[in-house]
Design a protein around this motif. Sequence first.
Motif, PDB file in Angstrom:
ATOM      1  N   TRP A   1      -5.325   6.615   5.640  1.00 15.28           N
ATOM      2  CA  TRP A   1      -6.760   6.334   5.687  1.00 15.28           C
ATOM      3  C   TRP A   1      -7.064   5.256   6.740  1.00 15.28           C
ATOM      4  O   TRP A   1      -7.984   5.402   7.539  1.00 15.28           O
ATOM      5  CB  TRP A   1      -7.253   5.892   4.310  1.00 15.28           C
TER       6      TRP A   1
ATOM      7  N   VAL B   1      -0.733   7.202   1.632  1.00 11.21           N
ATOM      8  CA  VAL B   1      -2.095   7.728   1.724  1.00 11.21           C
ATOM      9  C   VAL B   1      -3.054   6.649   2.240  1.00 11.21           C
ATOM     10  O   VAL B   1      -3.897   6.910   3.104  1.00 11.21           O
ATOM     11  CB  VAL B   1      -2.566   8.278   0.366  1.00 11.21           C
ATOM     12  N   GLU B   2      -2.920   5.439   1.709  1.00 10.08           N
ATOM     13  CA  GLU B   2      -3.755   4.325   2.187  1.00 10.08           C
ATOM     14  C   GLU B   2      -3.484   4.045   3.664  1.00 10.08           C
ATOM     15  O   GLU B   2      -4.422   3.778   4.441  1.00 10.08           O
ATOM     16  CB  GLU B   2      -3.480   3.079   1.346  1.00 10.08           C
TER      17      GLU B   2
ATOM     18  N   GLN C   1      -0.129   8.090  -6.031  1.00  8.28           N
ATOM     19  CA  GLN C   1      -0.716   7.857  -4.706  1.00  8.28           C
ATOM     20  C   GLN C   1      -2.011   7.059  -4.802  1.00  8.28           C
ATOM     21  O   GLN C   1      -2.262   6.165  -3.993  1.00  8.28           O
ATOM     22  CB  GLN C   1      -0.964   9.197  -4.018  1.00  8.28           C
TER      23      GLN C   1
ATOM     24  N   ILE D   1       0.849  -1.185   0.000  1.00  5.10           N
ATOM     25  CA  ILE D   1       0.000   0.000   0.000  1.00  5.10           C
ATOM     26  C   ILE D   1       0.891   1.243   0.000  1.00  5.10           C
ATOM     27  O   ILE D   1       2.100   1.156   0.186  1.00  5.10           O
ATOM     28  CB  ILE D   1      -0.953   0.038   1.208  1.00  5.10           C
TER      29      ILE D   1
ATOM     30  N   VAL E   1      -9.335   3.961   0.262  1.00  6.13           N
ATOM     31  CA  VAL E   1      -9.621   5.369   0.542  1.00  6.13           C
ATOM     32  C   VAL E   1     -10.981   5.735  -0.045  1.00  6.13           C
ATOM     33  O   VAL E   1     -11.264   5.464  -1.214  1.00  6.13           O
ATOM     34  CB  VAL E   1      -8.525   6.282  -0.051  1.00  6.13           C
TER      35      VAL E   1
ATOM     36  N   TRP F   1      -1.690   3.230  -5.316  1.00  5.46           N
ATOM     37  CA  TRP F   1      -1.370   2.444  -4.120  1.00  5.46           C
ATOM     38  C   TRP F   1      -2.426   2.595  -3.027  1.00  5.46           C
ATOM     39  O   TRP F   1      -2.161   2.313  -1.861  1.00  5.46           O
ATOM     40  CB  TRP F   1       0.010   2.858  -3.587  1.00  5.46           C
ATOM     41  N   SER F   2      -3.627   3.077  -3.377  1.00 11.49           N
ATOM     42  CA  SER F   2      -4.693   3.279  -2.395  1.00 11.49           C
ATOM     43  C   SER F   2      -5.895   2.422  -2.763  1.00 11.49           C
ATOM     44  O   SER F   2      -6.549   2.669  -3.781  1.00 11.49           O
ATOM     45  CB  SER F   2      -5.091   4.761  -2.343  1.00 11.49           C
TER      46      SER F   2
ATOM     47  N   LEU G   1      -4.222  14.361  -4.465  1.00  5.66           N
ATOM     48  CA  LEU G   1      -3.781  13.001  -4.748  1.00  5.66           C
ATOM     49  C   LEU G   1      -3.256  12.886  -6.166  1.00  5.66           C
ATOM     50  O   LEU G   1      -3.944  13.233  -7.129  1.00  5.66           O
ATOM     51  CB  LEU G   1      -4.944  12.021  -4.545  1.00  5.66           C
TER      52      LEU G   1
END
Length: 478
Positions: free
Chosen positions: A101, A97-98, A180, A94, A187, A183-184, A176
């Motif tokens: 979250w 940002v993930e 990013q 991940i 979210v 890899w989320s 974002l």
Amino acid sequence: MTGRFAGLNVLVAGAGVSGRSAAEALLAVGAAVTVSDASADRLAALASLQAQGAELVAGLSEPPEDTELVVTSPGWRPDAPLLAAAAAAGVEVIGEVELAWRLDQEKAESPAASMGRRAAPATWLAVTGTNGKTTTVSMLESILRAAEVDVVACGNVGLPVVDAVRAGHQVLAVELSSFQLHWSDSVAAYAAVVLNLADDHLDWHGSLVAYGDAKARVYSGNSVAVANADDAWSTRLSAAAATDARRVSFTLSAPQEGQLGVEDASLVDRAFGDRVVLASVADVHPAGPHNVANALAAAALARAYGVEPGAVADGLRAYQPGAHRSVAVAEAAGVSYVDDSKATNPHAADAALRAHQRVVWIAGGLLKGAEVDELIAANADRLDAVVLIGRDRDRFAAALARHAPDVPVREVTAGDDAGMLQAVRSASEFARPGSVVLLAPAAASMDMFTDYAHRGRAFADAVRAVVADSPAASTHGG
């Protein structure tokens, strides 16, 4: 210490700004953290984390055997050996940002795990797109602050999202990037917008469709999904999103029901009100259609959150543009010098060029797979001359020969600050009273400079050096 990360063996891939923040956050919730980076210098800068229990290992090509999760820096491609090895071993990968979250959602699950001053998760308002992200997020932050909301702009704008989550703000205005978003996985911002989509980062994603697919992730799980009605890709991605969100759009034309738009030189809301005037077009700065669009997008997200109309105008008036975005550097002998180094792709450069009638254009750098034929054909009539810099200047030159054969072109082969000084000198020789010497490179900067900010500073320094002896010269702060 409790929570899903307590005792988890986590590998942080990348020791840059977001990697450091991810490692600090993971250590704070009891994870066992290893950080790896190809740069020994970047790892050495994290020495203080060792005292907190982190292990620093240079140049890993596969995760340690006990790794249960990998948190990667956003720029790492999926085919990077370390990430590919993790995926092959069945280890989840991940982004920061993930991670932010998931940590934020843990506040709702276990108030005792809260890392900030608030026990509830923040409201996320997310912005993505090829161009205008930072401006829109910053405008949104300004509008929300005018409404006395506890908000911070974070993400690709600079502040890592995980740091914003740990600080406990009420609202996050999250910029974002496609990296990013790639890899989320989970979210789900309360409201989100794709501003636009154009060729960029194709070397990373492989195709415009894959790039769009990454951007479209921002619409996952929204309550309100905002689209740019004037941009076909934004409209398409919003319409295709599998979401039960309320769908809202914005346009530079007069708004229809469910839209924000422009009417009688005002920003008008027909989505969250009945022809409610939010602000004057004159409140938007820097001026230009692209920034009016950015302001409408910011207003849509703010109104989705419940902000009153008066705060939109107050916030837009209070907004201060970031550096290297249509910044006037100097004026001499009737010639203006403007720094738009942030125009790192053709779409952004098009917006910068369209703001002026007569331009001596400084362009070039790394195109990252993008094409410039359409950009040059659309703006040929406003070009007095072009000065080319950077590695891909030959592709610009070829496109200029095809679409603007009568426009004078000069190529600069020197690199770094010396090359920029030569470029500005050449541009000033071409310039005539009433024209603008515009740095809007339409390309990335890393072939000659550290980043676009370094390129912009080099331009400003060169401009000031060139015009210093002009009796009519005036320079601007910044």
